[in-house]
Design an enzyme around this catalytic site. Structure first.
Site, mmCIF file in Angstrom:
data_model
loop_
_atom_site.group_PDB
_atom_site.id
_atom_site.type_symbol
_atom_site.label_atom_id
_atom_site.label_comp_id
_atom_site.label_asym_id
_atom_site.label_seq_id
_atom_site.Cartn_x
_atom_site.Cartn_y
_atom_site.Cartn_z
ATOM 1 N N GLU A 286 -50.306 2.483 23.175
ATOM 2 C CA GLU A 286 -49.449 2.862 22.049
ATOM 3 C C GLU A 286 -47.990 2.848 22.455
ATOM 4 O O GLU A 286 -47.430 3.887 22.821
ATOM 5 C CB GLU A 286 -49.841 4.247 21.518
ATOM 6 C CG GLU A 286 -51.187 4.267 20.838
ATOM 7 C CD GLU A 286 -51.474 5.563 20.082
ATOM 8 O OE1 GLU A 286 -50.725 6.552 20.262
ATOM 9 O OE2 GLU A 286 -52.447 5.567 19.317
ATOM 10 N N GLU A 378 -58.196 1.886 18.293
ATOM 11 C CA GLU A 378 -58.378 3.351 18.340
ATOM 12 C C GLU A 378 -58.107 3.921 16.960
ATOM 13 O O GLU A 378 -57.152 3.529 16.295
ATOM 14 C CB GLU A 378 -57.400 3.965 19.351
ATOM 15 C CG GLU A 378 -57.550 5.484 19.474
ATOM 16 C CD GLU A 378 -56.458 6.113 20.361
ATOM 17 O OE1 GLU A 378 -56.267 5.637 21.496
ATOM 18 O OE2 GLU A 378 -55.809 7.070 19.895
HETATM 19 C C1 IDC Z 1 -55.156 12.793 22.945
HETATM 20 C C2 IDC Z 1 -56.412 13.524 23.347
HETATM 21 C C3 IDC Z 1 -56.052 14.905 23.849
HETATM 22 C C4 IDC Z 1 -55.025 14.781 24.949
HETATM 23 C C5 IDC Z 1 -53.820 13.987 24.449
HETATM 24 C C6 IDC Z 1 -52.769 13.744 25.512
HETATM 25 O O1 IDC Z 1 -57.291 13.568 22.249
HETATM 26 O O2 IDC Z 1 -57.207 15.574 24.329
HETATM 27 O O3 IDC Z 1 -54.599 16.064 25.337
HETATM 28 O O4 IDC Z 1 -54.253 12.708 24.005
HETATM 29 O O5 IDC Z 1 -53.168 12.816 26.426
HETATM 30 C C7 IDC Z 1 -53.408 8.805 20.395
HETATM 31 C C8 IDC Z 1 -53.561 8.447 21.816
HETATM 32 C C9 IDC Z 1 -54.602 9.304 22.485
HETATM 33 C C10 IDC Z 1 -54.570 10.722 21.935
HETATM 34 C C11 IDC Z 1 -54.968 10.671 20.473
HETATM 35 C C12 IDC Z 1 -55.051 12.063 19.800
HETATM 36 O O6 IDC Z 1 -53.857 7.071 22.023
HETATM 37 O O7 IDC Z 1 -54.347 9.284 23.867
HETATM 38 O O8 IDC Z 1 -55.526 11.480 22.639
HETATM 39 N N1 IDC Z 1 -53.993 9.839 19.775
HETATM 40 O O9 IDC Z 1 -53.829 12.734 19.876
HETATM 41 N N2 IDC Z 1 -52.663 8.197 19.506
HETATM 42 C C13 IDC Z 1 -52.714 8.856 18.346
HETATM 43 C C14 IDC Z 1 -53.570 9.925 18.492
#
Ligand code: IDC
Length: 460
Positions: A286, A378
């Site tokens: 991202e 994702e």
């Molecule tokens: C989130 C995980 C969470 C973690 C956070 C930080 O669900 O447990 O603490 O990352 O690393 C994304 C990202 C993905 C995120 C997810 C939800 O690709 O890494 O995971 N998210 O926040 N993009 C949008 C949402």
């Protein structure tokens, strides 16, 4: 042959090891070696050594390897300056093959004597970096036959055709599957039982392997994470599932911050997995806080490194604004359509979280899908935090749209994280049951019901 023969003693003296260039500290490195015994006779043999540079261009190199049997001796080599000390062999470039561009190869060879088994050499390094390839003991065994009824068995090697992902019959397919959580945190969730459940009960086509780069991920242990990713690729392959290798950049949002790491990582995994049909590469999760031009520049440097080792795999490029095609930054898909990545066989990533991203994002995907190959690498059924309640109406609207457009997807996450986006209830991965209804969260039950419906992959 005569032209290129160089006597060991003469050349070693003439060029010496002091003329060697060493790689720059920040340069990406990687190499592949193919070692072949071209003929063998009583007590003697001749071997070819093809060296491919998978890293940044080098202007001087040293290849080192080990001859495992005590009786193995290099007698005479060509196309390099050869020397041997005990079991350690060194081959240094000669003048005309001093520079090796990314993807460039040079053929060396030597004649030798042996007294024992004439085992293949091991521990090849180029400028100190371990090489992959068909060298003694380092080649993974040929992958298991994925089986006739599995997603990989039916579809084979994928490629991009028009705006679609196409199978070996050149017909569009939609892959539906799940993403791991960060493998640095949830490795306990990825084992034989959980992947059996994903392949057999969920009938998933795809496992996305989310390898964070920061937050305790790849940067802390490059060799360890590379090996973990490779083993998940193998586990998916053994079950007939595609594996998407996700270089999970997130913070910082500029993928160029990790450019050298990306080149090193992808050179290695692409060389190691080039012969497999089930691998898809996702080069930046991202991008955020960064222009599309910067993302495009990153992509145009990483893609050639992958192509050099694995020419036919599909590669997915992240988009601006957390892979929102720019929408979350107030832009839209036209910035990509007007200035696409200069490469073929690529797709663009789109991500959404159903409770946060709704009609205007769906409209952007509907428009973009007529012009750009898209993959939803994702998405979550909840808010962009990864937590909160499942938004069933928005999730269903999204999944219906993706099905209609034949856009593949991977859901965040196949894990038991304590957050609404996780498919399993907390604690599930401490046990062995990944199949009963009782272990699923609301999000998990919804996704399993969608993913497990029969695929309609064209077979001709
Ligand atoms: C989130 C995980 C969470 C973690 C956070 C930080 O669900 O447990 O603490 O990352 O690393 C994304 C990202 C993905 C995120 C997810 C939800 O690709 O890494 O995971 N998210 O926040 N993009 C949008 C949402």
């Amino acid at each position: 042959m005569q032209r290129t023969l160089a006597l060991l003693a003469t050349c070693a003296t003439a060029l010496g090891l002091t003329t060697l260039a060493t790689p720059q500290a920040e340069a990406a490195t990687g190499c592949k070696v193919e070692y072949t015994v071209t003929s063998q006779w009583t007590g003697g043999f001749q071997a070819g050594v093809k060296v491919t540079n998978l890293g940044d261009p080098v202007s001087g190199w040293t290849l080192r390897f080990t001859l495992p049997d005590a009786g193995q001796k290099v007698v005479q080599g060509w196309n390099a300056t050869w020397s041997q000390s005990g079991s350690a062999v060194t081959a240094t470039n000669v003048d005309w093959n001093r520079t090796l561009a990314t993807g460039a190869a040079t053929d060396l060879g030597f004649t030798g004597t042996f007294t024992g088994a004439n085992a293949k050499p091991t521990a090849f390094t180029l400028n100190g970096v371990t090489c992959t390839g068909s060298v003694g003991g380092e080649e993974p065994p040929p992958g298991p036959d994925p089986g006739p009824g599995t997603p990989v068995g039916i579809n084979g090697q994928l490629h991009v055709c028009g705006v679609n992902l196409c199978n070996q019959y050149n017909r569009p397919v939609q892959l539906r599957g799940m993403s791991t959580h960060g493998i640095q945190w949830f490795s306990k969730c990825y084992n034989s039982a959980s992947l059996d459940a994903l392949a057999k009960d969920w009938k998933s086509d795809l496992l996305r392997v989310a390898m964070y780069v920061q937050e305790g991920g790849y940067e802390t242990d490059p060799a360890g994470f590379t090996s973990r990713v490779n083993s998940l690729v193998d586990m998916a392959e053994a079950r007939g599932m595609y594996a998407m290798i996700d270089f999970h950049t997130l913070t910082p949002g500029d993928p160029n911050y990790n450019l050298d790491r990306a080149k090193t990582f992808f050179a290695s995994v692409a060389a190691r997995n080039a012969g497999k049909k089930n691998v898809i590469y996702e080069i930046a999760n991202e991008p955020n806080g960064v222009s599309w031009a910067a993302v495009k520049s990153y992509a145009e440097q990483v893609i050639p490194v992958i192509r050099a080792a694995d020419p036919d795999a599909v590669i997915i490029v992240g988009t601006r604004g957390w892979s929102s095609l720019g929408v979350s930054d107030g832009s839209d898909e036209t910035e990509i359509i007007n200035n696409p990545v200069n490469a073929t066989n690529i797709m663009y990533a789109f991500h959404f979280y159903a409770a946060s991203h709704q009609d205007n994002y769906r409209a952007a995907v509907s428009r973009a899908a007529t012009k750009l190959p898209l993959f939803v690498t994702e998405f979550g059924t909840v808010t962009y935090t990864g937590g909160g309640a499942v938004d069933r109406a928005s999730s269903t609207a999204w999944l219906d749209l993706l099905d209609r457009l034949k856009i593949g997807y991977a859901n965040w996450t196949y894990s038991d994280a304590n957050e609404g986006s996780a498919a399993f209830k907390p604690g599930t991965c401490n046990g062995t049951d990944y199949s009963s209804g009782g272990v699923l969260t609301e999000s998990g039950a919804l996704l399993k019901s969608r993913i497990s419906t029969p695929d309609t992959f064209p077979t001709s």
